[in-house]
Design an enzyme around this catalytic site. Structure first.
Site, PDB file in Angstrom:
ATOM      1  N   ARG A  78     -26.860  31.252  27.695  1.00 21.81           N
ATOM      2  CA  ARG A  78     -28.074  30.514  27.320  1.00 21.81           C
ATOM      3  C   ARG A  78     -28.433  30.786  25.859  1.00 21.81           C
ATOM      4  O   ARG A  78     -28.862  29.902  25.148  1.00 21.81           O
ATOM      5  CB  ARG A  78     -29.252  30.862  28.243  1.00 21.81           C
ATOM      6  N   TYR A  85     -38.498   6.029  17.395  1.00 21.76           N
ATOM      7  CA  TYR A  85     -37.980   6.149  18.741  1.00 21.76           C
ATOM      8  C   TYR A  85     -39.160   6.344  19.694  1.00 21.76           C
ATOM      9  O   TYR A  85     -40.017   7.200  19.480  1.00 21.76           O
ATOM     10  CB  TYR A  85     -37.014   7.338  18.843  1.00 21.76           C
ATOM     11  N   ASP A 135     -35.621  12.420  11.423  1.00 22.19           N
ATOM     12  CA  ASP A 135     -34.698  12.037  12.493  1.00 22.19           C
ATOM     13  C   ASP A 135     -33.648  11.129  11.856  1.00 22.19           C
ATOM     14  O   ASP A 135     -33.948  10.000  11.471  1.00 22.19           O
ATOM     15  CB  ASP A 135     -35.472  11.331  13.621  1.00 22.19           C
ATOM     16  N   LYS A 188     -25.854   9.792  20.342  1.00 18.01           N
ATOM     17  CA  LYS A 188     -25.535   8.497  19.738  1.00 18.01           C
ATOM     18  C   LYS A 188     -24.223   8.591  18.945  1.00 18.01           C
ATOM     19  O   LYS A 188     -23.201   8.804  19.538  1.00 18.01           O
ATOM     20  CB  LYS A 188     -26.728   8.033  18.898  1.00 18.01           C
TER      21      LYS A 188
END
Ligand SMILES: *Cc1c(COP(=O)(O)O)cnc(C)c1O
Length: 373
Positions: free
Chosen positions: A47, A99, A171, A196
């Site tokens: 993790r 977004y 972004d 993406k």
């Protein structure tokens, strides 16, 4: 080194024990440590750090020209980590046009948690300046912005943020580091949906935050990554790293084909408007030319006849697939107003197109038959 070379090599090395050229997949959750719990090879528990994730993070930082990167299980988790690194009472200036999930996180999760948020038109530098307060800590931009592909002047907004003592977070999902270098224009952090173009094949969900320099704010994001645990699996990291190897070459093809499709659509009688930063008619075309080396593979089209006409095109396409998301090899289209629901700002006549890697003429012929005359 240039980006094509970094995309192939950054973070990867030939395995010293086997000689394997392609990276191995490390599914181990735990790693042998010393009696006092120190980890001589850098890994303790998956993790907090994993070899596949470290390789991806090293690559992302190198591609972007940043100091460090933190990979997350999605861009939404990466976005949330940036806001979680703030304190209740802090103020965020965010784009009206971005977004959908970013605005939703701010409104539904982080405003109740105590962040003050103002949404502004980021193409209006005066409006950004007017929104800044003494409590502003983050100015969030997304350029080109989803789904109208409006372009924010990164240098102008980053300078305003710096002047106000805030960070500029960009972004960069739609452009990628291949077409746009936010750090060179003064941004402090870059966020990605690796889902993406970086993954690039529509088969892995992921996100990342990349820092221009290592500082206590990024250390908080890193701590949230480890303690919150919204981390990508080793295989997710392996897939994104694999996708990145061809990213610079794929982006070229996405850009070339998107410009051809946009040019075709702009002259079609059934089309009302085309939103693509590469067209001379785009309102921020000059800003895009200044800060981008290509205009990307995303565009939106407004068809004559509103919602019903848009649905009709969706039903008739054969090469395009009617689906959400973008940045893969296959071309997609979707009616954003339906996906976004009641709070949408997308026009009812708008279809968003993700231009894939098919032959441009096949895409143009498909849209031509679907639009009709
Ligand atoms: C898709 C997307 C996101 C969200 O990505 P997830 O990995 O689905 O959370 C964020 N920003 C932009 C610009 C996107 O296109």
């Amino acid at each position: 080194m240039r980006i094509e070379t970094l995309a192939v090599h950054a973070g990867l090395r030939v395995d010293p024990t086997t000689g394997a050229v392609a990276p191995a997949l490390h599914t181990a959750t735990t790693f042998e440590h010393e009696p006092d719990s120190t980890a001589p090879r850098g890994f303790l528990y998956s993790r907090t750090a994993n070899p596949n994730r470290s390789a991806l993070e090293e690559c992302l930082a190198a591609l972007e020209g940043g100091a460090e990167a933190a990979a997350f299980a999605s861009a939404s988790a990466a976005t949330a980590a940036v806001f979680q690194a703030l304190s209740p009472g802090d103020h965020v200036v965010a784009p009206l046009d971005a977004y959908f999930g970013t605005g939703k996180l701010l409104r539904d999760t982080f405003a109740p948690w105590g962040l003050a948020v103002d949404f502004v038109d980021m193409t209006d530098v005066g409006a950004v300046e007017a929104a800044l307060t003494t409590r502003t800590r983050v100015v969030w931009i997304e350029t080109p912005s989803n789904p109208l592909w409006r372009v924010t002047d990164i240098a102008a907004v980053a300078a305003l943020a710096r002047g106000a003592g805030a960070r500029c977070v960009c972004d960069n999902t739609a452009a990628t580091s291949v077409l746009q270098r936010p750090f060179a224009h003064g941004a402090d952090l870059v966020v990605y949906a690796t889902t993406k173009y970086l993954g690039g094949h529509g088969d892995v969900t992921g996100g990342a935050v990349i820092a221009r320099r290592s500082d206590p704010f990024f250390e908080r994001i890193r701590a949230i990554q480890g303690s919150g645990g919204a981390v990508p699996s080793p295989f997710d990291c392996w897939l994104v790293r694999r996708g990145i190897r061809t990213l610079p070459w794929r982006m070229r093809a996405h850009c070339d084909t998107a410009l051809r499709v946009a040019t075709f659509l702009a002259s079609h009688p059934r089309v009302e408007a085309v939103h693509y930063p590469g067209l001379g008619t785009h309102p921020q075309h000059e800003v895009a030319r200044r800060q981008m080396t290509g205009f990307g593979g995303m565009l939106s089209v407004q068809v004559r006849g509103g919602r019903d006409a848009a649905f009709e095109v969706e039903r008739k396409v054969r090469v395009f697939t009617c689906a959400t998301s973008f940045g893969g090899t296959e071309s997609l289209l979707e009616h954003r107003a339906s996906v976004e629901g009641a709070a949408t700002r997308s026009p009812e006549s708008l279809l968003r197109l993700s231009i894939g890697l098919e032959h441009p003429d096949d895409l143009i012929e498909d849209l031509d038959q679907a639009l009709g005359r």
